[in-house]
Design an enzyme around this catalytic site. Structure first.
Site, PDB file in Angstrom:
ATOM      1  N   ASN A  55       0.829  -1.197   0.000  1.00  0.00           N
ATOM      2  CA  ASN A  55       0.000   0.000   0.000  1.00  0.00           C
ATOM      3  C   ASN A  55       0.865   1.249   0.000  1.00  0.00           C
ATOM      4  OD1 ASN A  55      -1.682   2.230   0.964  1.00  0.00           O
ATOM      5  ND2 ASN A  55      -3.213   0.686   1.424  1.00  0.00           N
TER       6      ASN A  55
ATOM      7  N   TRP B 198       2.647   1.548  -3.347  1.00  0.00           N
ATOM      8  CA  TRP B 198       1.710   1.839  -4.436  1.00  0.00           C
ATOM      9  C   TRP B 198       1.525   3.347  -4.588  1.00  0.00           C
ATOM     10  CZ3 TRP B 198      -2.974   4.369  -4.887  1.00  0.00           C
ATOM     11  CH2 TRP B 198      -3.674   4.158  -6.083  1.00  0.00           C
ATOM     12  N   HIS B 199       1.555   4.076  -3.467  1.00  0.00           N
ATOM     13  CA  HIS B 199       1.322   5.511  -3.528  1.00  0.00           C
ATOM     14  C   HIS B 199       2.510   6.285  -4.069  1.00  0.00           C
ATOM     15  CE1 HIS B 199      -2.085   4.556  -0.834  1.00  0.00           C
ATOM     16  NE2 HIS B 199      -2.617   5.633  -1.376  1.00  0.00           N
ATOM     17  N   GLY B 200       3.696   5.705  -4.038  1.00  0.00           N
ATOM     18  CA  GLY B 200       4.827   6.436  -4.580  1.00  0.00           C
ATOM     19  C   GLY B 200       6.155   5.799  -4.216  1.00  0.00           C
TER      20      GLY B 200
ATOM     21  N   PHE C 259      -0.237   8.926  -8.568  1.00  0.00           N
ATOM     22  CA  PHE C 259       0.016   7.630  -7.961  1.00  0.00           C
ATOM     23  C   PHE C 259      -0.304   6.487  -8.926  1.00  0.00           C
ATOM     24  CE2 PHE C 259      -1.344  10.078  -3.989  1.00  0.00           C
ATOM     25  CZ  PHE C 259      -0.079  10.586  -3.842  1.00  0.00           C
TER      26      PHE C 259
END
Length: 460
Positions: A289, A292-294, A460
């Site tokens: 998680n 995944w955002h960066g 993202f």
């Protein structure tokens, strides 16, 4: 078809081996296809991050070589449609959906224009058929879709974009501000992120609704949550369910973790035993998680932060119940529920501080300032109004937030807000619609003095 013909031609003794061989081939094909998609995402999005960090490690050990740090142009929304493609492949392998032999329909599912930039992350079974059926436009879908779009535009333009100036000024020069201003920027960014992302989802879902396509909801009043797990059941719902269905459950039900659960249950009991293997799967989920955002350590920290909160909550749940029973605290009473909502909101805001900070060190420094140098001097002296927002800006944001809060309270009470508006006499309906349009046009943050703000989650 190939499997059916082979089974029909085989005797009873050979059928089991044919099934096993066919399953192995399917598994290899699935693994190749998923790795192709995920590998492309990893290469484009994370290769530079991993190369740069490996080079720092090599430099620390004084090794005389370095890896090249690539620079790729990242396709818009690649994280979203990559997960959609992977879910389709896995669902076909599991047999929950039938493989679509029409590439045009499959491309329409993956590239439906409203959702391609920020989601929601749809499953084939949810949206594919309404997309290629080509349902006719109706007045009902048009009005309901426009309701949703107007509400989302108000969140995005009036609230999120107006807050952007203050947030940029504080986070870009955080060392110049004390803990009070840092806390203000933290709360403002949490508000901005929610209003921007949920507002974009309103526009996306409303646009699809005009065409008769019902996309899955991605938010459900998350700031009414009484715990961090509940918050993540209400925030970015489609991402959470994707991780749950395709990472958490397969890991927790795998052979090694099932054995670990059985052994731990015998030694630690029925509460703490399953937590051991479940926490291992949960750790992987939250690492994914965060990444995944960066590609940044602040995102990894963000994921581990929420993992730690959920783990602590699971471990202390029996103790919390015992304490509230001893103190005769009614867990369903309004004061206790309000306390839990405020506590959860504060923990979420702290996580978003690290999420938005310009790197992990900056996030730690800002958090330290809030703890060791908290002051209300800037509010008493009015200098917080020099950060890009004057008192009129704060008032407009407050009014818009109260509107969103009122709608959220009604939804929490299962009041059908959109149906209620649509069922009003035509004069009242159009007064509401024109009022919403004029509110956005008059009080939206655009024009001279405002820099257009790109959708945050598109990065993202």
């Amino acid at each position: 078809e190939e499997r059916g013909r082979a089974l029909a031609a085989a005797d009873k003794a050979s059928r089991r081996e044919i099934k096993a061989d066919f399953q192995r081939r399917l598994r290899r094909i699935l693994l190749f296809a998923v790795l192709l998609h995920i590998g492309t995402l990893l290469t484009l999005k994370y290769a530079a991050f991993f190369s740069a960090n490996l080079n720092r490690a090599l430099e620390a050990f004084r090794l005389p070589f370095a890896l090249p740090v690539p620079a790729f142009v990242l396709p818009i929304g690649i994280s979203f449609y990559t997960l959609q493609a992977a879910s389709y492949l896995i669902d076909v392998y599991r047999g929950t959906v039938q493989a679509d032999r029409n590439p045009g329909r499959l491309m329409l599912f993956l590239g439906f224009f409203p959702q391609i930039m920020e989601g929601p992350i749809c499953r084939y079974a949810q949206t594919a058929h309404p997309l290629w059926e080509g349902r006719p436009l109706t007045w009902l879908n048009l009005t309901y879709g426009m309701q949703r779009i107007l509400f989302g535009m108000m969140k995005k333009i009036v609230i999120a974009d107006r807050l952007n100036i203050l947030i940029k000024n504080v986070f870009a020069d955080y060392a110049a501000f004390d803990g009070g201003i840092t806390a203000l920027a933290m709360v403002c960014y949490t508000c901005q992120l929610y209003m921007e992302f949920s507002g974009t989802m309103d526009v996306v879902i409303g646009s699809a609704e005009i065409f008769g396509v019902r996309l899955p909801e991605n938010f459900r009043q998350p700031f009414f949550s009484k715990s961090i797990p509940e918050f993540w059941m209400r925030w970015h719902i489609t991402l959470g369910t994707w991780f749950k269905d395709y990472i958490f459950y397969p890991l927790s039900m795998s052979g090694p973790l099932k054995k670990l659960t059985g052994a731990a249950r015998k030694r630690l009991g029925s509460h703490f035993g399953p937590l051991l293997s479940g926490s291992a799967a949960l750790l992987v989920v939250w690492l994914c998680n965060g990444l995944w955002h960066g590609a940044g350590w602040q995102y990894i920290f963000f994921g581990l932060y929420h993992f730690a909160l959920i783990l602590c909550g699971n471990l202390t749940a029996p103790l919390t119940r015992r304490v509230t029973d001893v103190l005769h605290i009614d867990r369903d009473a309004v004061p206790y529920r309000v306390f839990r909502i405020l506590r959860t909101g504060l923990l979420v805001c702290v996580g978003e501080l690290f999420f938005r900070a310009e790197g992990l060190r900056a996030g730690l420094s800002m958090f330290r300032r809030m703890v060791t140098d908290f002051s209300l001097r800037a509010f008493a002296g009015g200098t917080f109004l020099d950060l890009g927002m004057d008192k009129h800006d704060f008032f407009i944001v407050l009014v818009a937030v109260l509107i969103v809060l009122a709608v959220g309270i009604l939804r929490e009470r299962s009041v059908p807000v959109r149906d209620t508006v649509a069922q009003q006499p035509i004069v009242i309906r159009w007064v509401v619609y024109y009022a919403a349009i004029l509110f956005i046009v008059i009080f939206g943050a655009y024009g001279v003095g405002y820099v257009p703000v790109d959708p945050i989650y598109a990065a993202f």
